[in-house]
Motif scaffolding. Sequence first.
Motif, short mmCIF file in Angstrom:
data_model
loop_
_atom_site.label_atom_id
_atom_site.label_comp_id
_atom_site.label_asym_id
_atom_site.label_seq_id
_atom_site.Cartn_x
_atom_site.Cartn_y
_atom_site.Cartn_z
N GLU A 55 -4.12 4.03 -0.83
CA GLU A 55 -4.04 3.24 -2.18
C GLU A 55 -3.27 1.79 -2.02
O GLU A 55 -2.13 1.78 -1.70
CB GLU A 55 -3.60 3.62 -3.68
CG GLU A 55 -4.37 5.17 -3.91
CD GLU A 55 -3.72 5.87 -4.98
OE1 GLU A 55 -2.99 5.21 -5.91
OE2 GLU A 55 -4.10 7.18 -4.99
N MET B 265 1.18 11.92 -4.48
CA MET B 265 0.24 11.55 -3.36
C MET B 265 0.40 12.73 -2.32
O MET B 265 -0.62 13.10 -1.77
CB MET B 265 0.18 10.15 -2.78
CG MET B 265 -0.70 9.80 -1.72
SD MET B 265 -0.72 8.28 -1.08
CE MET B 265 -1.52 7.35 -2.57
N ARG C 64 4.54 6.91 -7.26
CA ARG C 64 3.02 7.41 -6.50
C ARG C 64 3.15 8.18 -5.43
O ARG C 64 2.19 9.40 -5.27
CB ARG C 64 2.19 6.38 -6.22
CG ARG C 64 0.93 6.72 -5.88
CD ARG C 64 0.07 7.28 -7.05
NE ARG C 64 -1.31 7.68 -6.46
CZ ARG C 64 -1.55 9.08 -6.34
NH1 ARG C 64 -0.95 10.06 -6.67
NH2 ARG C 64 -3.05 9.49 -5.75
N ARG D 42 -4.65 10.00 1.93
CA ARG D 42 -4.92 9.17 0.77
C ARG D 42 -4.33 7.94 0.97
O ARG D 42 -3.19 7.74 1.86
CB ARG D 42 -3.99 10.03 -0.48
CG ARG D 42 -4.41 11.14 -0.97
CD ARG D 42 -5.74 11.15 -1.50
NE ARG D 42 -5.99 12.29 -2.30
CZ ARG D 42 -6.70 13.36 -1.84
NH1 ARG D 42 -6.85 13.12 -0.53
NH2 ARG D 42 -6.96 14.54 -2.45
N MET E 10 -1.53 -1.04 -3.34
CA MET E 10 -0.74 -1.19 -4.75
C MET E 10 0.73 -2.25 -4.31
O MET E 10 1.27 -1.97 -3.09
CB MET E 10 0.09 -0.09 -5.40
CG MET E 10 0.86 0.62 -4.28
SD MET E 10 1.59 2.19 -5.19
CE MET E 10 -0.10 3.07 -5.55
N HIS F 172 5.29 2.46 -5.76
CA HIS F 172 5.44 3.32 -4.78
C HIS F 172 6.18 4.43 -5.04
O HIS F 172 5.86 5.54 -4.80
CB HIS F 172 5.96 2.47 -3.54
CG HIS F 172 5.14 1.48 -3.06
ND1 HIS F 172 4.95 0.23 -3.79
CD2 HIS F 172 4.38 1.20 -1.89
CE1 HIS F 172 4.45 -0.69 -3.12
NE2 HIS F 172 3.80 0.07 -2.01
N ALA G 263 1.01 -1.27 0.03
CA ALA G 263 0.01 -0.16 0.04
C ALA G 263 1.04 1.18 -0.05
O ALA G 263 2.07 1.16 0.34
CB ALA G 263 -0.95 0.03 1.08
N SER H 59 0.59 5.36 1.11
CA SER H 59 -0.46 6.27 1.84
C SER H 59 0.27 7.54 2.35
O SER H 59 1.45 7.70 2.44
CB SER H 59 -1.12 5.69 3.01
OG SER H 59 -0.01 5.26 3.97
#
Length: 232
Positions: free
Chosen positions: A32, A45, A41, A30, A34, A38, A12, A14
Amino acid sequence: MIILAFDTCFNACSAGLRQLVGQRVVDVARFELMEKGHSERIVPMIGEVLGEAGFTVQDVDAYAVTTGPGSFTGVRTGIAVARALALATGKPVRGTSSLHVMAAGLRQLGHGGPIAIAISTRDGLVYFQTFDGAATVPANEPRVLSPEAAVEIMGPVEHMIGGTGGDLVMAAAALIGVSHRQVAGRVDADAAVLARMAIDLAVLTPPQPLYLRDADAKPQSGVLIQRLEAGV
Protein backbone atom coordinates in the motif's frame (compact mmCIF):
# COMPACT_ATOMS: atom_id res chain seq x y z
CA MET A 1 10.93 -22.82 4.92
CA ILE A 2 8.61 -19.87 5.60
CA ILE A 3 9.94 -16.31 5.39
CA LEU A 4 7.91 -13.27 6.46
CA ALA A 5 9.21 -9.91 5.19
CA PHE A 6 8.07 -6.33 5.67
CA ASP A 7 9.06 -2.78 4.75
CA THR A 8 8.07 0.63 6.14
CA CYS A 9 11.03 2.79 5.05
CA PHE A 10 9.56 5.24 2.53
CA ASN A 11 6.13 6.20 1.17
CA ALA A 12 4.77 2.65 1.12
CA CYS A 13 4.00 -0.14 3.54
CA SER A 14 4.27 -3.78 2.52
CA ALA A 15 4.42 -7.32 3.85
CA GLY A 16 5.27 -10.50 1.99
CA LEU A 17 5.43 -14.19 2.81
CA ARG A 18 7.22 -16.92 0.89
CA GLN A 19 6.94 -20.63 1.64
CA LEU A 20 9.41 -23.05 0.07
CA VAL A 21 8.52 -26.74 0.19
CA GLY A 22 10.63 -28.74 -2.25
CA GLN A 23 9.73 -27.43 -5.71
CA ARG A 24 6.54 -25.80 -4.40
CA VAL A 25 6.51 -22.04 -3.77
CA VAL A 26 3.72 -20.06 -2.12
CA ASP A 27 3.78 -16.25 -2.21
CA VAL A 28 1.34 -13.95 -0.39
CA ALA A 29 1.81 -10.18 -0.26
CA ARG A 30 0.27 -6.82 0.55
CA PHE A 31 1.49 -3.42 -0.71
CA GLU A 32 0.00 0.00 0.00
CA LEU A 33 1.23 3.49 -0.85
CA MET A 34 1.13 5.80 2.19
CA GLU A 35 3.04 8.84 3.39
CA LYS A 36 2.22 8.23 7.06
CA GLY A 37 0.47 5.67 9.25
CA HIS A 38 3.03 2.88 8.77
CA SER A 39 3.17 2.05 12.47
CA GLU A 40 -0.62 1.60 12.60
CA ARG A 41 -0.82 -0.42 9.39
CA ILE A 42 2.15 -2.80 9.35
CA VAL A 43 1.07 -5.19 12.12
CA PRO A 44 -2.49 -5.67 10.73
CA MET A 45 -0.95 -6.10 7.28
CA ILE A 46 1.35 -8.83 8.58
CA GLY A 47 -1.70 -10.49 10.14
CA GLU A 48 -3.53 -10.38 6.79
CA VAL A 49 -0.61 -12.03 4.98
CA LEU A 50 -0.27 -14.74 7.59
CA GLY A 51 -4.03 -15.33 7.64
CA GLU A 52 -4.26 -15.69 3.87
CA ALA A 53 -1.37 -18.15 3.88
CA GLY A 54 -2.87 -20.07 6.82
CA PHE A 55 0.05 -19.54 9.19
CA THR A 56 0.83 -17.86 12.52
CA VAL A 57 4.03 -16.11 13.56
CA GLN A 58 5.09 -19.33 15.30
CA ASP A 59 5.13 -21.09 11.91
CA VAL A 60 7.57 -18.58 10.42
CA ASP A 61 11.20 -19.76 10.15
CA ALA A 62 12.76 -16.34 9.58
CA TYR A 63 11.78 -12.70 9.32
CA ALA A 64 13.22 -10.16 6.90
CA VAL A 65 13.18 -6.38 7.20
CA THR A 66 14.54 -3.36 5.37
CA THR A 67 16.95 -1.59 7.71
CA GLY A 68 16.97 1.80 5.94
CA PRO A 69 17.67 4.36 4.73
CA GLY A 70 14.26 5.98 4.77
CA SER A 71 12.14 8.22 6.96
CA PHE A 72 13.20 8.06 10.61
CA THR A 73 9.75 6.98 11.77
CA GLY A 74 9.47 4.39 9.02
CA VAL A 75 12.87 2.84 9.67
CA ARG A 76 12.25 2.72 13.43
CA THR A 77 8.86 1.10 12.88
CA GLY A 78 10.20 -1.75 10.77
CA ILE A 79 13.13 -2.45 13.08
CA ALA A 80 10.90 -2.38 16.18
CA VAL A 81 8.48 -4.89 14.67
CA ALA A 82 11.36 -7.16 13.63
CA ARG A 83 12.87 -7.09 17.10
CA ALA A 84 9.52 -7.75 18.75
CA LEU A 85 8.76 -10.74 16.53
CA ALA A 86 12.25 -12.18 17.02
CA LEU A 87 11.97 -11.78 20.80
CA ALA A 88 8.50 -13.35 20.91
CA THR A 89 9.28 -16.34 18.70
CA GLY A 90 13.04 -16.86 18.95
CA LYS A 91 13.33 -16.84 15.15
CA PRO A 92 16.16 -15.05 13.28
CA VAL A 93 15.83 -11.74 11.45
CA ARG A 94 17.48 -11.21 8.07
CA GLY A 95 17.76 -7.84 6.42
CA THR A 96 19.34 -5.45 3.98
CA SER A 97 19.03 -1.86 2.82
CA SER A 98 15.84 -0.52 1.29
CA LEU A 99 17.92 0.43 -1.77
CA HIS A 100 19.07 -3.18 -2.18
CA VAL A 101 15.46 -4.36 -2.27
CA MET A 102 14.63 -1.74 -4.90
CA ALA A 103 17.52 -2.93 -7.05
CA ALA A 104 16.46 -6.56 -6.66
CA GLY A 105 12.97 -5.60 -7.80
CA LEU A 106 14.37 -4.00 -10.94
CA ARG A 107 16.50 -7.06 -11.60
CA GLN A 108 13.42 -9.30 -11.31
CA LEU A 109 11.71 -7.08 -13.90
CA GLY A 110 14.52 -7.88 -16.33
CA HIS A 111 16.80 -4.86 -16.01
CA GLY A 112 20.31 -6.15 -16.71
CA GLY A 113 23.70 -4.57 -16.18
CA PRO A 114 24.80 -2.31 -13.32
CA ILE A 115 21.99 -0.68 -11.33
CA ALA A 116 22.04 2.49 -9.24
CA ILE A 117 19.32 3.50 -6.81
CA ALA A 118 18.99 7.19 -5.94
CA ILE A 119 16.31 8.47 -3.56
CA SER A 120 16.00 12.24 -3.18
CA THR A 121 16.16 13.91 0.23
CA ARG A 122 14.70 17.26 1.27
CA ASP A 123 17.96 19.14 0.81
CA GLY A 124 18.92 18.16 -2.73
CA LEU A 125 21.03 15.15 -1.76
CA VAL A 126 20.30 11.50 -2.56
CA TYR A 127 20.40 8.20 -0.74
CA PHE A 128 22.58 6.23 -3.13
CA GLN A 129 23.85 2.69 -3.70
CA THR A 130 25.06 0.78 -6.76
CA PHE A 131 24.83 -2.90 -7.65
CA ASP A 132 26.83 -5.09 -10.02
CA GLY A 133 25.67 -6.54 -13.32
CA ALA A 134 26.07 -10.26 -12.67
CA ALA A 135 23.57 -10.36 -9.79
CA THR A 136 21.94 -7.95 -7.40
CA VAL A 137 25.00 -7.73 -5.18
CA PRO A 138 25.82 -4.34 -3.61
CA ALA A 139 28.95 -2.78 -5.11
CA ASN A 140 29.22 -0.40 -2.15
CA GLU A 141 27.48 0.63 1.04
CA PRO A 142 24.42 2.92 0.96
CA ARG A 143 25.25 6.55 1.62
CA VAL A 144 23.81 10.05 1.41
CA LEU A 145 25.61 12.40 -0.98
CA SER A 146 25.27 14.98 -3.74
CA PRO A 147 24.11 13.97 -7.24
CA GLU A 148 27.56 14.97 -8.51
CA ALA A 149 29.25 12.60 -6.05
CA ALA A 150 26.88 9.84 -7.15
CA VAL A 151 27.99 10.34 -10.76
CA GLU A 152 31.62 10.05 -9.66
CA ILE A 153 30.91 6.72 -7.95
CA MET A 154 29.35 5.26 -11.12
CA GLY A 155 32.27 6.44 -13.26
CA PRO A 156 32.15 5.89 -17.04
CA VAL A 157 30.16 2.63 -16.81
CA GLU A 158 26.53 3.02 -17.87
CA HIS A 159 24.05 2.28 -15.08
CA MET A 160 20.31 1.85 -14.97
CA ILE A 161 19.20 4.49 -12.42
CA GLY A 162 15.99 4.08 -10.45
CA GLY A 163 14.32 6.04 -7.68
CA THR A 164 12.99 9.50 -6.94
CA GLY A 165 16.49 10.99 -7.15
CA GLY A 166 17.10 9.65 -10.63
CA ASP A 167 16.38 12.99 -12.30
CA LEU A 168 18.97 14.74 -10.11
CA VAL A 169 21.66 12.18 -10.89
CA MET A 170 20.85 12.09 -14.60
CA ALA A 171 21.10 15.90 -14.76
CA ALA A 172 24.47 15.86 -12.99
CA ALA A 173 25.72 13.17 -15.37
CA ALA A 174 24.56 15.13 -18.43
CA LEU A 175 26.58 18.16 -17.33
CA ILE A 176 29.81 16.21 -17.73
CA GLY A 177 28.71 14.19 -20.75
CA VAL A 178 28.29 10.81 -19.03
CA SER A 179 25.52 8.54 -20.32
CA HIS A 180 23.19 6.56 -18.08
CA ARG A 181 19.66 5.18 -18.42
CA GLN A 182 16.72 5.96 -16.14
CA VAL A 183 13.91 3.67 -15.02
CA ALA A 184 10.46 4.98 -15.91
CA GLY A 185 7.92 5.04 -13.07
CA ARG A 186 8.07 4.31 -9.34
CA VAL A 187 10.67 2.11 -7.69
CA ASP A 188 9.67 0.82 -4.25
CA ALA A 189 11.19 -1.44 -1.60
CA ASP A 190 8.50 -4.11 -1.90
CA ALA A 191 8.43 -6.76 0.85
CA ALA A 192 7.37 -9.37 -1.71
CA VAL A 193 10.78 -8.88 -3.34
CA LEU A 194 12.51 -8.95 0.05
CA ALA A 195 10.84 -12.27 0.89
CA ARG A 196 12.22 -13.79 -2.33
CA MET A 197 15.78 -12.60 -1.71
CA ALA A 198 15.84 -13.09 2.08
CA ILE A 199 17.23 -16.63 2.10
CA ASP A 200 20.55 -15.24 0.81
CA LEU A 201 20.74 -12.36 3.30
CA ALA A 202 22.75 -12.23 6.50
CA VAL A 203 21.14 -12.72 9.90
CA LEU A 204 21.04 -9.47 11.90
CA THR A 205 21.81 -9.91 15.59
CA PRO A 206 20.05 -7.74 16.53
CA PRO A 207 18.65 -5.75 13.58
CA GLN A 208 19.92 -2.17 13.64
CA PRO A 209 18.46 0.88 11.87
CA LEU A 210 20.44 2.50 9.04
CA TYR A 211 19.72 6.22 9.22
CA LEU A 212 22.71 7.76 7.30
CA ARG A 213 21.85 11.28 8.49
CA ASP A 214 20.62 13.27 11.48
CA ALA A 215 16.90 13.66 12.09
CA ASP A 216 15.18 16.66 10.48
CA ALA A 217 13.14 17.24 13.66
CA LYS A 218 15.34 17.98 16.65
CA PRO A 219 14.39 18.84 20.23
CA GLN A 220 14.54 22.48 21.25
CA SER A 221 17.38 22.15 23.73
CA GLY A 222 16.84 25.56 25.37
CA VAL A 223 13.17 24.91 25.92
CA LEU A 224 13.92 21.43 27.24
CA ILE A 225 16.40 22.81 29.79
CA GLN A 226 13.86 25.38 30.94
CA ARG A 227 11.22 22.67 31.39
CA LEU A 228 13.63 20.45 33.33
CA GLU A 229 14.59 23.32 35.61
CA ALA A 230 10.90 23.97 36.21
CA GLY A 231 10.38 20.31 37.06
CA VAL A 232 8.06 19.71 34.10
